[in-house]
Design a protein around this motif. Structure first.
Motif, short mmCIF file in Angstrom:
data_model
loop_
_atom_site.label_atom_id
_atom_site.label_comp_id
_atom_site.label_asym_id
_atom_site.label_seq_id
_atom_site.Cartn_x
_atom_site.Cartn_y
_atom_site.Cartn_z
N ILE A 97 0.74 -3.60 14.78
CA ILE A 97 2.18 -3.63 14.43
C ILE A 97 2.98 -3.83 15.72
O ILE A 97 2.97 -2.98 16.61
CB ILE A 97 2.63 -2.34 13.72
N SER A 98 3.66 -4.96 15.81
CA SER A 98 4.36 -5.27 17.06
C SER A 98 5.87 -5.27 16.88
O SER A 98 6.61 -5.23 17.87
CB SER A 98 3.89 -6.63 17.59
N MET A 99 6.35 -5.36 15.66
CA MET A 99 7.79 -5.31 15.41
C MET A 99 8.04 -4.58 14.09
O MET A 99 7.24 -4.70 13.15
CB MET A 99 8.39 -6.73 15.34
N VAL A 100 9.13 -3.83 14.04
CA VAL A 100 9.49 -3.07 12.83
C VAL A 100 10.97 -3.32 12.57
O VAL A 100 11.81 -3.07 13.45
CB VAL A 100 9.22 -1.56 13.02
N SER A 101 11.30 -3.76 11.38
CA SER A 101 12.69 -4.11 11.12
C SER A 101 13.57 -2.87 10.97
O SER A 101 13.06 -1.77 10.72
CB SER A 101 12.80 -4.99 9.86
N ASP A 102 14.87 -3.09 11.08
CA ASP A 102 15.78 -1.95 11.05
C ASP A 102 16.31 -1.65 9.64
O ASP A 102 17.20 -0.83 9.47
CB ASP A 102 16.95 -2.18 12.02
N ASP A 103 15.75 -2.34 8.64
CA ASP A 103 16.18 -2.04 7.28
C ASP A 103 15.09 -1.23 6.56
O ASP A 103 14.04 -0.96 7.13
CB ASP A 103 16.49 -3.34 6.50
N PHE A 104 15.34 -0.86 5.32
CA PHE A 104 14.45 0.09 4.66
C PHE A 104 14.64 0.01 3.14
O PHE A 104 15.77 -0.02 2.66
CB PHE A 104 14.81 1.51 5.14
N LYS A 105 13.52 -0.05 2.43
CA LYS A 105 13.62 -0.06 0.96
C LYS A 105 12.41 0.66 0.37
O LYS A 105 11.28 0.46 0.84
CB LYS A 105 13.67 -1.50 0.45
N ILE A 106 12.64 1.45 -0.64
CA ILE A 106 11.55 2.14 -1.35
C ILE A 106 11.41 1.49 -2.72
O ILE A 106 12.41 1.28 -3.42
CB ILE A 106 11.88 3.64 -1.52
N ILE A 107 10.17 1.19 -3.10
CA ILE A 107 9.92 0.57 -4.41
C ILE A 107 9.43 1.66 -5.36
O ILE A 107 8.33 2.20 -5.19
CB ILE A 107 8.92 -0.60 -4.30
N GLY A 108 10.23 1.97 -6.34
CA GLY A 108 9.96 3.14 -7.19
C GLY A 108 9.31 2.81 -8.51
O GLY A 108 9.62 3.41 -9.53
N ALA A 109 8.38 1.88 -8.50
CA ALA A 109 7.79 1.44 -9.77
C ALA A 109 6.28 1.50 -9.73
O ALA A 109 5.62 0.88 -10.53
CB ALA A 109 8.24 0.02 -10.08
N GLY A 110 5.73 2.26 -8.79
CA GLY A 110 4.28 2.19 -8.61
C GLY A 110 3.51 3.28 -9.33
O GLY A 110 4.06 4.29 -9.76
N SER A 111 2.22 3.03 -9.45
CA SER A 111 1.31 4.09 -9.88
C SER A 111 0.04 3.95 -9.05
O SER A 111 -0.26 2.89 -8.54
CB SER A 111 1.01 4.00 -11.38
N CYS A 112 -0.66 5.06 -8.92
CA CYS A 112 -1.78 5.10 -7.98
C CYS A 112 -2.92 5.90 -8.56
O CYS A 112 -2.71 6.97 -9.14
CB CYS A 112 -1.28 5.75 -6.69
N GLY A 113 -4.13 5.37 -8.41
CA GLY A 113 -5.32 6.11 -8.82
C GLY A 113 -6.02 6.68 -7.60
O GLY A 113 -5.80 6.24 -6.47
N LYS A 114 -6.86 7.65 -7.85
CA LYS A 114 -7.68 8.19 -6.75
C LYS A 114 -9.09 7.72 -7.05
O LYS A 114 -9.69 8.13 -8.04
CB LYS A 114 -7.59 9.72 -6.76
N GLY A 115 -9.62 6.85 -6.17
CA GLY A 115 -10.83 6.15 -6.57
C GLY A 115 -10.43 5.19 -7.67
O GLY A 115 -9.58 4.33 -7.48
N TYR A 116 -11.00 5.39 -8.85
CA TYR A 116 -10.68 4.50 -9.97
C TYR A 116 -10.13 5.28 -11.16
O TYR A 116 -10.23 4.84 -12.30
CB TYR A 116 -11.93 3.72 -10.38
N LYS A 117 -9.53 6.47 -10.90
CA LYS A 117 -9.01 7.28 -12.01
C LYS A 117 -7.86 8.13 -11.51
O LYS A 117 -7.39 7.93 -10.41
CB LYS A 117 -10.13 8.12 -12.62
N GLU A 118 -7.39 9.07 -12.35
CA GLU A 118 -6.35 10.03 -11.96
C GLU A 118 -5.06 9.34 -11.56
O GLU A 118 -4.57 9.45 -10.45
CB GLU A 118 -6.83 10.94 -10.81
N TRP A 119 -4.44 8.64 -12.51
CA TRP A 119 -3.24 7.85 -12.21
C TRP A 119 -1.99 8.72 -12.17
O TRP A 119 -1.75 9.51 -13.08
CB TRP A 119 -3.09 6.73 -13.25
N VAL A 120 -1.21 8.58 -11.12
CA VAL A 120 0.09 9.26 -11.01
C VAL A 120 1.14 8.26 -10.53
O VAL A 120 0.81 7.23 -9.94
CB VAL A 120 0.05 10.46 -10.03
#
Lengths: 467, 424
Positions: free
Chosen positions: A428-451
């Protein structure tokens, strides 16, 4: 809308069950969950009003016998509490041969606290008829943009969460809401058919619905561009990530790797790198239900631990992990409010919440201008963690070629980014000064346990293998 | 509870039809950290989903809601009234619910011969029995033993039930040396055979040792790529999804009946049948959530799409006969013999982060955590690479193994070999 009257009606039974099971177990905690979820969907052919996937109502009882943990999931807690306690004790008995295998960890702390939490929710202000009409309006607006659109799908998916936590010394309740609005275009240009999506999200229906019409042109434009996208020539490139892909990297590269139940199992290399440089010195990363406001911003976790803001990477140095009650107890650390369950029917694990890189000082246009030949990547498709071996695979929906410091009109899709986590983060050599959070995700642990999770951050400039 | 709901639905005016779908699940679950038992879980929960259908203005509306254990009669009535209201604002093309079939089914399994705790314990013992590789260990092990009782009843005389048993092992085989590496194992089964469990985990223990020894190739590999059954299940699963009634009706399909799905093919051509049951698969079922009896259907023959498949609603919309929502895939074997496979170098993907298959973008690829490069004499473990290619080219050149295997919901060739996929 407010906290569940059903859970309120079961407080006394829960307290009684904690007392009854407390005669045998050193620690007893009960989580009651009442999640109301709906989904209104329309497309060119059909419309539906149904229940959303998150809907649930029930309880999970967690116990500790001085050595190991035991859990029992049940639909209701009422009636003869002594009999129910005995049923639970019988249900979690193990075979004699396994008793000697029981782990030996301390009894979790049960610090006294009584508190109620609630967040504003406007869902009652919108009738089903209004939501359906809005979906139809958005669908028709999308379809009116091009004859090449075969279909447009629009969905409004609100949910409200009521959770009650009762242990011997704690009684917490929380109520909050979230809604995702999703629009998908199905587009055919000659032989090629593509799908593109746009999403809005908020704790308030009015905000999420109100924002979607402004995304329609972007959706249709994306369909047109993707229809002409080419495959990428595999290789190592200078890359700019949009906030969605930055968030995906944060999530897959280091988020899973600092889930501390993985530390307990010796499944995460990060365990051995706390205090060391794991990323570029301009890299800072957080996780926490209280770290920012998005879909995973609860007030307390499924272990009854208050939400935290955990800084994971500080100026490139790994400083902390995230934990649930069990892993923190095993490691002798303070839990960080990251104990999450897919539902009351499932076990709690250490899980991410809102995970993101912090903004930097660079301007996005300067970052793009710094690249002779590379790509800017957009929109999370999926990702896969490998915290033990620090490998990463992240798939972006599409990329745009950068030539001589300028974004071109050359789209590539899909783009799979893979490689070594430290190499990626240290690049990582540059990081922009703006910021956005995407609030539409879901995540599994391994291949299960979706939150449900969110992730995001600024744009990052990295060097990585694309295929 | 079910009977109460059904009685109330029968006495509710203003609805054309109804359906009650319930699933009671009992589970016993063991969670090990290394070889220590960290958590014991047990569950006894029931999901009840009620759908109400209202015919109005020449259209049909429907709405579904959950009934929870705490609901009294009045609350059930209130929820039905709310659902009626929702169904009245939905105007879809009408269709009929399946009619007049009853049946009680029990899926083949030997789980009923064991107490759940006993079975979970036996499965964990079998897993640890395979944990005998020097410097190897299972760092985490989760055992799930389930019994599901599924019942569907509707207003048109459907009344079916099925008892199903399933188990899942999630194991993390690890090899410790100068560095420590792991692989992920998820193993689902419906019949307990200690020897098979030991063999499955032992195979992963051998593979994780190979991953430890694996190195990135010194030079770029250029040879055919072999995908094993787990990846073939994913690859073919993407194609069969395109041939569902729902995908066609909603214009989200890339293929339709009559299309050649392997244009310019010079390899083995696919013949695929969607099935209700594959022996040992946890996805086997006698009927779907509407109560439609599952009927196998050949949907791809010699590389051409020959039929669609799916549930009753979209089948009726398209004027076709429903197969029910089938959960299993059967693929005919091909012509690739083991002798032919090993006659020249190849690269075999043994463990992937996840195979990416993008039909619309004509893409296949993914990160390979453990692969084997066959140099003409032996398989050499390789890591740190990815595969990437055009899906259409890969399918056109595909050769399918002549040996069959059953993996999860897939029964078909043990592996397939592809030309034209780049190893990077």
């Amino acid at each position: 809308m407010s906290f569940s009257s059903f859970l309120n009606s079961r407080r006394e039974s829960c307290r009684a069950l904690v007392n009854e099971l407390g005669k045998k177990y050193a620690y007893v905690g009960i989580l009651g969950s009442d999640v109301k979820s709906s989904a209104i969907r329309v497309n060119r052919q059909v419309s539906d009003i149904g229940e959303g996937g998150a809907a649930e109502c029930g309880f999970v009882v967690k116990m500790h016998n001085g050595r190991a943990f035991f859990e029992y999931s049940i639909d209701d807690i009422s009636g003869d509490i002594s009999a129910l306690a005995q049923k639970i004790i019988d249900a979690v008995k193990v075979e004699e041969s396994l008793v000697e295998r029981e782990i030996s960890v301390n009894v979790p702390a049960d610090e006294p606290m009584v508190k109620s939490f609630s967040r504003e929710c406007d869902f009652d202000s919108f009738s089903d008829e209004e939501l359906l009409a809005k979906c139809v309006e958005i669908r028709d607006a999308i379809l009116s943009k091009s004859d090449k659109l075969l279909n447009a799908m629009v969905a409004v998916m609100p949910f409200t969460v009521s959770k009650l936590f009762i242990s011997k010394n704690r009684e917490l309740d929380q109520f909050y809401s979230w809604v995702n609005v999703m629009a998908v275009g199905v587009y055919r240009d000659g032989e090629k058919m593509v799908m593109a999506r746009e999403g809005t999200y908020s704790n308030l229906m009015g905000e999420a619905l109100g924002e979607m019409p402004s995304h329609i042109d972007a959706l249709v434009n994306k369909c047109q561009k993707l229809a002409n996208a080419k495959p990428i020539v595999p290789g190592v490139y200078d890359v700019i990530t949009d906030p969605s892909i930055s968030g995906l990297i944060a999530h897959e590269a280091f988020g899973h790797g600092v889930e501390m139940d993985q530390f307990v199992k010796d499944r995460a290399l990060a365990k051995y790198y706390v205090g060391d440089y794991v990323a570029s010195p301009i890299c800072n990363m957080h996780d926490g239900a209280a770290a920012t406001f998005s879909t995973a911003s609860y007030f307390f976790d499924d272990d009854g631990v208050l939400a935290h803001d955990t800084q994971i990477i500080k100026d490139g140095i790994l400083v902390a992990g995230i934990s649930d009650l069990v892993s923190a107890t095993e490691l002798g650390t303070e839990p960080t409010g990251n104990g999450r369950r897919q539902s009351y029917k499932r076990k709690a694990y250490s899980r991410m919440t809102n995970t993101f890189f912090c903004p930097g000082k660079d301007k996005l246009e300067d970052m793009i201008a710094s690249i002779k030949h590379g790509y800017m990547l957009f929109e999370t498709n999926n990702g896969m963690e490998d915290p033990k071996n620090w490998q990463i695979q992240c798939t972006a929906e599409y990329g745009i070629e950068i030539v001589d410091g300028k974004l071109t009109d050359n789209y590539v899709s899909p783009v799979v980014m893979s490689g070594s986590v430290p190499e990626l983060l240290k690049s990582i050599s540059m990081v922009s000064d703006d910021f956005k959070i995407i609030g539409a995700g879901s995540c599994g642990k391994g291949y299960k346990e979706w939150v449900r999770v969110s992730d995001g951050g600024p744009a990052l400039k990295v060097r990585v293998k694309l295929a | 509870m079910r009977n109460r709901i059904i009685d109330i639905l029968k006495n509710t005016s203003g609805i054309s039809d109804w359906r009650v779908l319930s699933t009671r699940t009992e589970s016993t679950e063991l969670f090990f950290v290394h070889k220590d038992l960290e958590t014991v879980r047990s569950t006894d929960t029931t999901d009840i989903k009620v759908s109400v259908y209202v015919a109005h203005d020449g259209a049909l509306g429907e709405a579904t809601f959950s009934v929870y254990a705490s609901f009294g009669d009045e609350q059930i009535k209130e929820e039905i009234e709310k659902a009626k209201k929702k169904a009245n604002i939905i105007a879809n093309q009408p269709y009929s619910l399946p009619e007049n079939e009853q049946g009680e089914y029990v899926s083949a399994s030997n789980f009923a011969n064991y107490k759940p705790h006993e079975l979970a314990s036996l499965i964990s013992n079998a897993c640890f029995e395979a944990d005998n590789v020097e410097n190897g260990s299972i760092n985490a092990l989760e055992i799930f033993v389930y019994k599901d009782i599924i019942k569907v009843t509707n207003s048109r005389g459907i009344d079916k039930s099925q008892v199903k048993y399933r188990a899942m092992v999630e194991a993390i085989p690890t090899f410790n040396g100068a560095e420590s590496v792991e692989l992920y194992e998820q193993y689902n089964f419906t019949e307990f055979d200690r020897k098979l469990v030991v063999e499955e985990i032992a195979k992963k223990m051998r593979e994780v040792k190979d991953r430890y020894e694996a190195k990135p190739p010194v030079a770029k590999l250029s040879c055919p790529v072999i995908l094993d059954a787990p990846e073939l299940e994913q690859l073919i699963g993407n194609y069969v999804g395109e041939l569902g009634f729902g995908a066609l009706y909603q214009h989200s399909n890339s293929f339709s009946v009559g299309d050649d799905m392997q244009k310019n093919s010079c390899g083995d051509r696919l013949t695929v049948t969607m099935c209700g049951e594959v022996t040992g698969s946890v996805r086997s079922s006698a009927f779907d959530s509407d109560g439609v009896t599952l009927v196998d259907r050949k949907i791809i023959e010699n590389g051409k799409a020959v039929a669609l498949w799916g549930g009753t609603r979209y089948a009726q919309y398209l004027g076709q006969v429903a197969t029910g929502n089938l959960g299993c895939i059967s693929v005919e074997c091909g012509t690739l013999t083991n002798v032919e496979k090993t006659s020249k170098p190849y690269f075999r993907c043994a463990s992937m982060s996840g195979l990416q298959v993008e039909i619309r973008n004509d893409y296949i690829g993914g990160e390979v955590r453990l692969g084997y490069y066959f140099d003409g004499e032996r398989e050499i473990p390789v890591t740190g690479i990815s595969i990437s290619g055009k899906l259409s080219t890969a399918l056109a050149n595909m050769r399918l193994s002549n040996e069959a295997i059953t993996y999860e919901s897939y029964n078909g060739p043990k592996c397939a070999i592809f030309e034209g996929i780049e190893i990077v």
